[in-house]
Each structure stands twice: as structure tokens, then as C-alpha cells.
Scaffold this active site. Structure first.
Site, PDB file in Angstrom:
ATOM      1  N   CYS A 168       0.810  -1.213   0.000  1.00 16.84           N
ATOM      2  CA  CYS A 168       0.000   0.000   0.000  1.00 16.84           C
ATOM      3  C   CYS A 168       0.848   1.269   0.000  1.00 16.84           C
ATOM      4  O   CYS A 168       0.313   2.357  -0.056  1.00 16.84           O
ATOM      5  CB  CYS A 168      -0.916  -0.003   1.222  1.00 16.84           C
ATOM      6  SG  CYS A 168      -0.017  -0.312   2.733  1.00 16.84           S
ATOM      7  N   CYS A 212      -0.787  -4.271   7.556  1.00 19.95           N
ATOM      8  CA  CYS A 212      -0.518  -3.157   8.480  1.00 19.95           C
ATOM      9  C   CYS A 212       0.068  -3.681   9.790  1.00 19.95           C
ATOM     10  O   CYS A 212       0.971  -3.073  10.373  1.00 19.95           O
ATOM     11  CB  CYS A 212      -1.798  -2.392   8.786  1.00 19.95           C
ATOM     12  SG  CYS A 212      -2.572  -1.682   7.332  1.00 19.95           S
TER      13      CYS A 212
END
Lengths: 147, 233
Positions: free
Chosen positions: A37, A107
Site C-alpha cells: 500500500c 498493516c
């Protein structure tokens, strides 16, 4: 996408955002990125030279809410732990605590990477920490064989 | 393969002998358009082929056909849309090819972390550390500029700084695009005429990994461009 309440809490009220002195011998800095990302995360720790306990942790993350929450949580968790215990935190612990959906698992991976990288950086400044960890393993092995 | 209807040899979406729609099959997007796995694609002809097939495969045309033909037309139409959407976009096309070539772009970071956890070694970052440093610094600057802009929107210095940053990032993105074009050419040159895939396996992996590295770096720069544009809008 709906964020869990815990993510929202960390996102709107992130803990321990900030900077520590990178050049200090007691500070370890980890800078990591998630190519999935394009997020980047910096996590810093200040370690007590005697006890190897992480006294302070700071982070700065450029990324989505889940990345910010993961790093905020990571700093909360590692403060007060010694470095060897902090290394035991894995991304799945973070996923569970924050109820991250599968698309946001990277994440939590990023936060684990950041902890690891910060501790490795600190260890590079403290070669004796390696020796101490190795020595305690040897002692443990001796205890195991004599028992 | 034989046509299910007239039993003549058939390939493609329609039987060349009787013209009947052929069964829908699991296929990659390149094969769906009867294209080799080349990255340089003639977009106007891809678009023409897309519209031609859209018309020919449209479920309305099969309203009076058998239930199976209706199903095939629906499935092929959905494959067609996915294939076209992916192949017409240069980055999506490259990412898709890399996945066909066995790269799990979404999982590479987690795999590296799992490996590091097991060995206790430092994780190998999938992008170079100096790029991370640079991206982090640029993000810090950008954040500062945005905060300044919030309090004093008319400050021409801040707008100028932002515009400079925008130019800088866009130039970087252009450089990466040029680099990607070179990789595409190298990849396509590995595919001999009449073949759909590279034959030289060593070169195949080498060029593939170069493109993985490039897409990884690109996602950081893409975010910076997005953020600076947002700050300026």
C-alpha cells in the site's frame, strides 16, 4: 470499510507519536515500509542500558488508519517490556487486538517489522546485548541438560 | 476440442463452423483475448476486440438459447469485463502478469516477516532502505506543508513549495514509467514468435523480479503524488 472501535480509538487518539534522538546510543530506530500500500512507519525505542527494558517508544506512520492504529498499539505494548520479550509480539497478536480484516493484515505485519527493526538497530549499538542473550540461552541449555 | 453442437473442431469463443457459443472456461486474461503474455499491448485493437466480443457475447442475444448457452454467455461476459479492465491499465496489467508468473504481490511482505521471525534475523525489506528514508522525509515535509497551508492558505511560499514537491514526485513517477517500459520490452523480447510465453526460464525469472521490485518502489511514489495533489487541490 468499517474500522473496529479499537482502530478508531488509536487512529483518532494515537499514543506515543513523536521522535527520539536517533543518534543516542540507547535509542533504536526502525524504518519499515509495506509495498502493498506504500505505507511507511518509523518506530523508535529508548532502552535502559542496565535492564534492557524499553522505557519509551515513539512512532510516526504515514498510512491508513489500520497502519496508524497498529503502530500506536505496538508502542503501548512494548513500553515496559525488555527487548527479548518485545520481540515475541507477532502481527497476529495485533490483528486479534484490533480485529483487523484480512486486507489490512499487512498493516500489522508492518508494526511487527518496525519493532524488530528498532530492536535490531539498538542491538547493533550494543554488541554486549547479543552476548548476554546468547549467554542466557547457554545457561538455560545447561539447566536443561543437568535437570 | 470439438464443438458441442456440430462436433466440428472448435477453438475460441464461437465455433468456426456453426457459429455457436462455446463453453466458458477458466482462463487467464491474455488467453481470453487470444493474446500472448506480452506487456506491450495495442490498446486501440484491444478496445475494438472488447466491443466486438461484448456485442457477440451479450446475454440478451441468448435469451432464446439453451440454459447452458445463457450461462456461458453470462460467464464469458463477466470474464470479458474483468479481462479488459485489467489489461487496458498498464500497472494492473503488469501486476496481473506477475501474479500469473507466480508472484504474490500482496503476500511478499508477510512471507518475509514470517521468515525473519523464525530465524531471528533482520527482515529483508522488499524496498531499498534509502528509498524508505527518502519517502519518509518527503512525507514529513509534505505533512508540514499541509499543516502550514491549513493555517495560512494564501501563503505563496507554501503553495510554491508544494508545487515543487508535486513536480519532483511526478518526475520520479515518470522515471519509473520509463523504467517499466524498458522492462516490458525486455520481457516481450523473451517471447518467441508463435509462442505465448518466454522459453528462457532463467531470463524469465530475472525480468519478472525486476518488475516486482519496480512496482514495489512505485507504490510509494504513487502515494506521494496522490497526497501532494490532494494538498494542492
Amino acid at each position: 470499510m468499517a474500522y473496529s472501535n479499537k482502530v478508531l480509538d488509536h487512529y483518532t487518539n494515537p499514543r506515543n507519536v513523536g521522535t527520539l534522538d536517533k543518534s543516542s546510543v540507547d535509542v533504536g530506530t526502525g524504518l519499515v515500509g509495506a509495498p502493498e500500500c506504500g505505507d511507511v512507519m518509523r518506530l523508535q525505542i529508548k532502552v535502559n542500558p542496565e535492564t534492557h527494558v524499553i522505557e519509551e517508544a515513539k512512532f510516526k506512520t504515514f498510512g491508513c488508519g489500520s497502519a496508524i492504529a497498529s503502530s500506536s498499539l505496538a508502542t503501548e505494548w512494548i513500553q515496559g517490556k525488555n527487548v527479548e520479550d518485545a520481540l515475541k509480539i507477532s502481527n497476529t497478536d495485533i490483528v486479534k487486538e484490533l480485529s483487523l480484516p484480512p486486507v489490512k493484515i499487512h498493516c500489522s505485519v508492518l508494526a511487527e517489522d518496525a519493532i524488530r527493526a528498532a530492536i535490531n538497530d539498538w542491538k547493533k549499538k550494543h554488541p554486549e546485548a547479543h552476548a548476554a542473550a546468547a549467554q542466557s540461552e547457554v545457561n538455560q541449555a545447561e539447566v536443561n541438560t543437568t535437570a | 476440442m470439438l464443438c458441442w453442437s456440430c462436433r466440428q473442431p472448435a477453438s475460441g469463443h464461437f465455433c468456426p463452423s456453426c457459429g455457436k457459443i462455446q463453453p466458458a472456461q477458466a482462463t487467464d486474461y491474455f488467453s481470453f483475448f487470444s493474446l500472448p503474455r506480452k506487456l506491450n499491448i495495442d490498446l486501440p485493437s484491444l478496445e475494438r476486440e472488447f466491443y466486438r466480443l461484448s456485442r457477440k457475447l451479450h446475454p440478451d442475444l441468448f435469451a432464446r438459447g439453451s440454459a447452458q448457452e445463457q450461462e456461458w454467455s453470462t460467464e464469458k461476459t463477466s470474464q470479458l469485463n474483468d479481462a479488459y479492465r485489467t489489461l487496458k491499465d498498464p500497472i494492473a496489467r503488469t501486476g496481473y502478469l506477475l501474479e500469473l508468473e507466480g508472484v504474490k504481490l500482496e503476500e511478499q511482505s508477510r512471507s518475509a516477516t514470517d521468515a525473519a521471525r523464525q530465524t531471528g534475523a533482520e527482515k529483508k525489506q522488499v524496498v531499498p532502505p534509502d528509498l524508505l528514508e527518502e519517502v519518509f522525509e518527503l512525507n514529513m515535509q509534505l505533512e508540514e506543508m499541509r499543516m502550514n497551508k491549513q493555517v495560512g492558505e494564501d501563503d505563496p511560499n507554501i503553495v510554491r513549495d508544494l508545487q515543487q514537491a508535486q513536480q519532483h514526485f511526478e518526475q520520479k513517477l515518470n522515471e519509473l514509467t520509463t523504467e517499466l517500459q524498458n522492462d516490458w520490452n525486455e520481457w516481450d523480447a523473451l517471447i518467441p514468435a508463435g509462442s505465448t510465453e518466454p522459453q528462457d526460464q532463467q531470463a524469465r525469472i530475472r525480468v519478472r523480479d525486476k518488475m516486482v521490485d519496480l512496482l514495489n518502489r512505485r507504490s510509494y511514489i504513487r502515494n506521494l503524488v496522490r497526497d501532494v495533489n490532494e494538498a494542492l487541490s
